[in-house]
Enzyme design. Structure first.
Site, PDB file in Angstrom:
ATOM      1  N   HIS A   1       9.122  26.169 -51.786  1.00  0.00           N
ATOM      2  CA  HIS A   1       8.876  25.291 -52.935  1.00  0.00           C
ATOM      3  C   HIS A   1       7.407  24.919 -52.972  1.00  0.00           C
ATOM      4  O   HIS A   1       6.645  25.330 -52.099  1.00  0.00           O
ATOM      5  CB  HIS A   1       9.765  24.041 -52.848  1.00  0.00           C
TER       6      HIS A   1
ATOM      7  N   THR B   1       8.428  15.834 -45.834  1.00  0.00           N
ATOM      8  CA  THR B   1       7.472  15.009 -46.593  1.00  0.00           C
ATOM      9  C   THR B   1       8.139  14.296 -47.764  1.00  0.00           C
ATOM     10  O   THR B   1       7.461  13.754 -48.622  1.00  0.00           O
ATOM     11  CB  THR B   1       6.282  15.853 -47.097  1.00  0.00           C
ATOM     12  N   THR B   2       9.465  14.340 -47.787  1.00  0.00           N
ATOM     13  CA  THR B   2      10.213  13.556 -48.778  1.00  0.00           C
ATOM     14  C   THR B   2      11.303  12.804 -48.033  1.00  0.00           C
ATOM     15  O   THR B   2      11.689  13.208 -46.929  1.00  0.00           O
ATOM     16  CB  THR B   2      10.872  14.469 -49.836  1.00  0.00           C
TER      17      THR B   2
ATOM     18  N   HIS C   1      11.883  17.137 -58.718  1.00  0.00           N
ATOM     19  CA  HIS C   1      10.786  16.739 -57.824  1.00  0.00           C
ATOM     20  C   HIS C   1       9.848  17.890 -57.554  1.00  0.00           C
ATOM     21  O   HIS C   1       8.704  17.710 -57.184  1.00  0.00           O
ATOM     22  CB  HIS C   1      11.332  16.267 -56.474  1.00  0.00           C
TER      23      HIS C   1
ATOM     24  N   HIS D   1       4.018  22.090 -54.082  1.00  0.00           N
ATOM     25  CA  HIS D   1       3.461  20.762 -54.365  1.00  0.00           C
ATOM     26  C   HIS D   1       2.205  20.979 -55.193  1.00  0.00           C
ATOM     27  O   HIS D   1       1.423  21.891 -54.904  1.00  0.00           O
ATOM     28  CB  HIS D   1       3.125  20.032 -53.068  1.00  0.00           C
TER      29      HIS D   1
END
Ligand code: NAG
Ligand code: NAG
Ligand code: NAG
Ligand code: NAG
Ligand code: NAG
Ligand code: NAG
Ligand code: ZN
Ligand code: ZN
Length: 570
Positions: A104, A212-213, A76, A106
């Site tokens: 991480h 947000t997941t 992801h 995006h």
């Protein structure tokens, strides 16, 4: 942001492969994704409020070149795990210390479709980096169940074209792979700060949100830094290219009434593009066109108080003032660009009685004025068409309501309005031609408080600047011995956009007398003048008044007595 490696499909590129696209996340079992405190959001900077409690952050081991342990493609996103219990963040308005566990990214796709999660004023940056920390001492499962269990620092990443490929980002992206794995060691010598570069860490937005997941737990204190990290476009392209993952971001979620705050250093646009004069698009006759405006309503303020039509109301008794004598109640003074506002300490000063029916918390005191000329009118309310030189507004909110609720409730706010007039003793000497028809008025207050207050004005000449109040001034000091028992009462509105019809107005009959030279400092130091709204139509409203002094027994007896005396002498 990603804490677990749940089997979910984040990637829009994977649409065809998976039924759990973001709009279906709320259907997943145990999911909070359909709740009201979700992330990411669009940050609309004109709705952001500065919060002076958002102090500088303290980062521990962000400069260490040994804390980034491994890098993982989890299907992801790409996640960098950190050495446990070595990296920390605190300050920045966070409640306590948070232990940083991973960061991480995006991103969008190879067609240069941008992929940040947060957006500002609808603008989406090419990428976003999330540095994830858990409240110190909490395990992941505990943190996701705590409303402030997780602190995420979000950094926008902007694409640049300069030749210079940043070494830390070159090194990081050299580890990107399309193989899902459990993580490869990052033997590189880069620190978190090397990646952040020269972003100004004192400029950031703050709001309460969620992961947000899935499961979108509402456990995140969000920090989104205002300045982006600038990274070369070629390195940004490596994320979709080398990982095979594209468009790994969730679309913006509804705010549902949440307020986004900004640290004091964060530049914000003027909160309302309105003005009192003709130097902007929205002068008072156009305020009704502003978003969410009530300015064309039927109970607007200010008004012209026609004393002939005022109705006496016996229930209008004296007010009860709490902490009006507190000499340290004013927290700071700010120049909003429309007025000078004294913001009070939270939950300290109160007012009740006066026919209000509720206890109101006093929030702030501000002023309306005209020009620096000695005969200028600048009050908002006018009495029988007479405009006073200035008007002071003490703004109070019903104690049982939040500010948001209060501005939507017909009696949610109570404003106490005092006219301000010049004392006579201080009229300038060049003023001798001006006939004085009334007896010389005495100051209703000791000028010390007004001198102290106006002494702060030179420090807030810039719009949005503020100055902490350290000298002693109480509201009582400013009011002096003005008669607080005689006043007018009517139902009205805020006198600035959005003009919410939520105000129970009290306009005191007697004015506060202030030295003319001190009054002039408002227009001269603030740099703008005539900050008052014209009188609004009364429509079907009534204006009430406290029983006038002449209806009380004293003067009647006196006049009877005089009548008798006259009769006696005749
Ligand atoms: C916050 O940090 C900035 C720059 O690092 C510095 O100029 C400022 O004085 C700091 N503010 C406080 C309150 O420590
Ligand atoms: C920072 O990291 C070093 C090792 O890189 C570690 O020895 C030290 O304890 C860390 N500092 C804190 C405050 O955790
Ligand atoms: C983003 O990068 C572009 C291109 O280099 C640059 O013009 C722009 O100023 C940058 N934006 C910010 C907010 O730094
Ligand atoms: C990392 O080490 C290499 C040599 O191994 C050096 O050239 C480079 O400057 C170092 N990078 C940083 C960010 O310190
Ligand atoms: C006002 O802003 C200017 C530049 O924008 C700055 O140089 C000046 O110091 C500021 N003044 C005050 C009193 O903050
Ligand atoms: C204000 O409005 C309320 C509700 O409509 C009404 O009960 C009250 O009498 C009004 N007060 C004044 C001063 O007009
Ligand atoms: Zn994230
Ligand atoms: Zn006002």
């Amino acid at each position: 942001m990603h804490l677990s490696s749940l089997l979910l499909c984040l990637s829009l590129g994977a649409l065809v492969k998976c039924e759990h696209t973001p709009s279906h996340w709320e259907d997943l079992s145990g999911s909070f994704c359909g709740e009201k405190r979700q992330s990411p959001i669009d940050i609309v900077t004109s709705h952001v409020e500065t919060d002076s409690n958002l102090h500088n952050f303290t980062f521990v081991n962000f400069t260490s070149q040994h804390v980034i342990k491994s890098i993982v493609n989890n299907g992801h996103t790409v996640k960098c795990k950190l050495e446990e219990n070595e990296v920390e963040v605190s300050g920045g308005g966070l409640d306590g210390v948070y232990s940083t566990i991973q960061f991480h990214f995006h991103w969008g796709d190879t067609e240069h479709h941008p992929g940040s999660e947060h957006t500002t004023n609808g603008h989406r940056y090419p990428m976003e980096m999330h540095i994830v920390s858990l409240k110190k001492g909490l395990a992941v499962q505990q943190a996701v169940n705590d409303s402030e269990g997780i602190a995420v620092l979000g950094f926008f990443i902007n694409a640049t074209e300069d030749e210079d490929l940043s070494e830390p980002w070159s090194m990081l992206t050299s580890y990107l792979t399309n193989v899902e794995d459990t993580g490869v060691n990052m033997s590189g010598n880069i620190s978190i700060n090397d990646l952040i570069g020269n972003v100004d860490l004192t400029k950031f937005y703050r709001y309460m949100g969620s992961l947000t997941t899935p499961s979108c737990n509402e456990a995140v204190v969000w920090t989104v830094f205002q300045e982006p990290i600038n990274v070369n476009k070629k390195l940004i392209e490596r994320f979709p290219m080398k990982t095979g993952l594209t468009n790994v971001y969730r679309p913006p979620q509804a705010l549902n009434g949440r307020q986004v705050f900004a640290s004091p250093a964060t530049p914000l646009p003027p909160s309302h593009p309105w003005c009192y004069d003709d130097h902007c698009e929205h002068n008072p006759s156009h305020w009704h066109l502003l978003p969410q405006s009530h300015c064309a309503g039927k109970r607007q303020s200010p008004i012209d108080i026609k004393t002939q039509s005022v109705v006496v109301d016996e229930h209008l008794d004296d007010f009860t003032y709490t902490q009006f004598d507190n000499k340290h109640a004013i927290k700071y003074i700010t120049n909003t660009g429309h007025t000078v506002k004294c913001v009070l300490k939270d939950g300290l000063v109160e007012v009740s009685g006066g026919g209000l029916g509720y206890v109101y918390s006093t929030l702030q005191v501000h002023f309306h004025w005209g020009t620096a000329s000695h005969d200028s009118g600048g009050s908002e309310h006018v009495v029988d068409s007479h405009r006073y030189p200035m008007e002071m507004h003490i703004v109070n909110k019903r104690k049982d309501l939040s500010l948001k609720e209060a501005v939507q409730t017909p009696d949610g706010l109570a404003v106490l309005g005092f006219f301000i007039e010049a004392t006579d003793g201080t009229k300038s000497s060049g003023d001798s031609g001006h006939e004085q028809t009334h007896p010389t008025p005495k100051p209703t207050s000791d000028m010390t408080a007004w001198k102290t207050l106006t002494s702060y004005l030179s420090a807030i000449q810039n719009t949005s600047s503020q100055v902490e109040v350290t000298k002693e001034i109480s509201i009582d000091d400013l009011l002096g011995n003005v008669n607080r028992s005689a006043y007018y009462r009517y139902n009205g509105s805020l006198t600035t956009p959005s003009c919410n019809e939520a105000v129970v107005w009290t306009v005191f009959k007697e004015s506060i007398r202030v030295d003319q030279n001190l009054m002039m400092m408002f227009p001269t130091e603030a740099g703008y003048h005539n900050v008052f709204r014209p009188a609004q139509p009364l429509h079907s409203r009534k204006i009430y008044s406290t029983p006038s002094a002449s209806s009380t027994p004293g003067p009647i007896i006196l006049s009877l007595l005089l009548a008798c005396l006259c009769a006696f002498f005749m």
